[in-house]
Write an enzyme that holds these catalytic residues in place. Sequence first.
Site, PDB file in Angstrom:
ATOM      1  N   ASP A  30      -4.452   8.440  -0.932  1.00 22.67           N
ATOM      2  CA  ASP A  30      -4.598   7.576  -0.415  1.00 22.67           C
ATOM      3  C   ASP A  30      -4.081   6.336  -1.778  1.00 22.67           C
ATOM      4  O   ASP A  30      -4.990   7.023  -2.446  1.00 22.67           O
ATOM      5  CB  ASP A  30      -5.443   6.888   0.302  1.00 22.67           C
ATOM      6  CG  ASP A  30      -5.668   6.081   0.836  1.00 22.67           C
ATOM      7  OD1 ASP A  30      -5.268   6.013   2.253  1.00 22.67           O
ATOM      8  OD2 ASP A  30      -5.346   5.124   0.237  1.00 22.67           O
ATOM      9  N   ILE A  31      -4.204   4.983  -1.957  1.00 24.34           N
ATOM     10  CA  ILE A  31      -4.065   4.152  -2.822  1.00 24.34           C
ATOM     11  C   ILE A  31      -5.850   3.849  -3.107  1.00 24.34           C
ATOM     12  O   ILE A  31      -5.980   3.288  -4.354  1.00 24.34           O
ATOM     13  CB  ILE A  31      -2.936   3.468  -3.026  1.00 24.34           C
ATOM     14  CG1 ILE A  31      -3.046   2.946  -4.342  1.00 24.34           C
ATOM     15  CG2 ILE A  31      -2.993   2.193  -2.091  1.00 24.34           C
ATOM     16  CD1 ILE A  31      -1.334   2.121  -4.335  1.00 24.34           C
ATOM     17  N   HIS A 100       0.709   9.164  10.061  1.00 23.25           N
ATOM     18  CA  HIS A 100      -0.068  10.104   9.488  1.00 23.25           C
ATOM     19  C   HIS A 100      -1.785  10.008   9.985  1.00 23.25           C
ATOM     20  O   HIS A 100      -2.129   9.449  10.787  1.00 23.25           O
ATOM     21  CB  HIS A 100      -0.294   8.458   7.792  1.00 23.25           C
ATOM     22  CG  HIS A 100      -0.900   6.969   8.096  1.00 23.25           C
ATOM     23  ND1 HIS A 100      -0.673   6.440   8.596  1.00 23.25           N
ATOM     24  CD2 HIS A 100      -1.620   6.971   8.083  1.00 23.25           C
ATOM     25  CE1 HIS A 100      -1.432   5.135   8.482  1.00 23.25           C
ATOM     26  NE2 HIS A 100      -2.394   5.713   8.420  1.00 23.25           N
TER      27      HIS A 100
HETATM   28  P1  5GP Z   1      -3.923   2.947   8.311  1.00 22.44           P
HETATM   29  O1  5GP Z   1      -5.015   1.677   8.259  1.00 22.44           O
HETATM   30  O2  5GP Z   1      -2.760   1.930   9.233  1.00 22.44           O
HETATM   31  O3  5GP Z   1      -4.532   3.811   9.274  1.00 22.44           O
HETATM   32  O4  5GP Z   1      -3.972   3.299   6.266  1.00 22.44           O
HETATM   33  C1  5GP Z   1      -3.755   3.577   6.038  1.00 22.44           C
HETATM   34  C2  5GP Z   1      -3.467   3.651   4.207  1.00 22.44           C
HETATM   35  O5  5GP Z   1      -2.213   3.542   3.279  1.00 22.44           O
HETATM   36  C3  5GP Z   1      -4.597   3.072   4.130  1.00 22.44           C
HETATM   37  O6  5GP Z   1      -5.357   3.725   3.094  1.00 22.44           O
HETATM   38  C4  5GP Z   1      -4.156   2.112   2.576  1.00 22.44           C
HETATM   39  O7  5GP Z   1      -5.260   2.426   1.021  1.00 22.44           O
HETATM   40  C5  5GP Z   1      -3.066   2.947   2.176  1.00 22.44           C
HETATM   41  N1  5GP Z   1      -1.992   2.486   1.926  1.00 22.44           N
HETATM   42  C6  5GP Z   1      -1.628   1.361   1.331  1.00 22.44           C
HETATM   43  N2  5GP Z   1      -0.348   0.975   0.444  1.00 22.44           N
HETATM   44  C7  5GP Z   1      -0.321   2.360   0.022  1.00 22.44           C
HETATM   45  C8  5GP Z   1       0.732   2.457  -0.809  1.00 22.44           C
HETATM   46  O8  5GP Z   1       1.288   2.194  -1.499  1.00 22.44           O
HETATM   47  N3  5GP Z   1       0.096   3.523  -1.368  1.00 22.44           N
HETATM   48  C9  5GP Z   1      -0.605   4.498  -1.048  1.00 22.44           C
HETATM   49  N4  5GP Z   1      -0.343   5.731  -1.466  1.00 22.44           N
HETATM   50  N5  5GP Z   1      -1.228   4.373   0.008  1.00 22.44           N
HETATM   51  C10 5GP Z   1      -0.689   3.830   0.514  1.00 22.44           C
END
Ligand code: 5GP
Length: 114
Positions: A30-31, A100
Site C-alpha cells: 500500500d502506498i 481488494h
Molecule cells: P480502500 O480505502 O479502497 O479500502 O483502500 C485503497 C487503498 O489503496 C488505500 O489504503 C490507499 O493507500 C491505497 N492506494 C491508493 N492509491 C494507491 C497507489 O497508487 N498505489 C498503491 N500501491 N496504493 C494505493
Amino acid sequence: MSDCLFCRIVGKEIQAKIVYEDDHTLAFDDINPQAPVHVLVIPKRHLSSVQEMSAHDQSLLAHVFLASTKVATQKGLDAAGYRLVTNTGRDGGQTVFHMHVHILGGRHMSWPPG
Ligand code: 5GP
Ligand code: ZN
C-alpha cells in the site's frame, strides 16, 4: 487505457512494489501504509467490490483469500497473526473501486475499527 487505478497497476502502467503475483491475483505494498506490513491483494480481473462478486466468482474469491494467507506467511506474519480487511462501498470506507483485501500486520490491531 483503463481509468481504474488498480487495473493500471495490473497492466504495469503504474508502478507498485509487487510482492506476489500469480495467474489470477496481484499483491503490492500500500502506498500509504497503516501498519509495518500493509499489502493489498487484488484479483487481476476488474470487479468493483466484493459486493459485486457472485457464485460465478466463487473460485476467484477463494483464490484472493488464499493468496492473502500466502503473502502473510511470506511476510512472516503467520505466527503472530494479522488482519484482512475488505472495505466495501461508501459506508465501508472503500476509496478504490477495484476489489481488494488489505493485509495489515506487524503490530497489534485494535478493535473496533473506526
Ligand atoms: P480502500 O480505502 O479502497 O479500502 O483502500 C485503497 C487503498 O489503496 C488505500 O489504503 C490507499 O493507500 C491505497 N492506494 C491508493 N492509491 C494507491 C497507489 O497508487 N498505489 C498503491 N500501491 N496504493 C494505493
Ligand atoms: Zn480495476
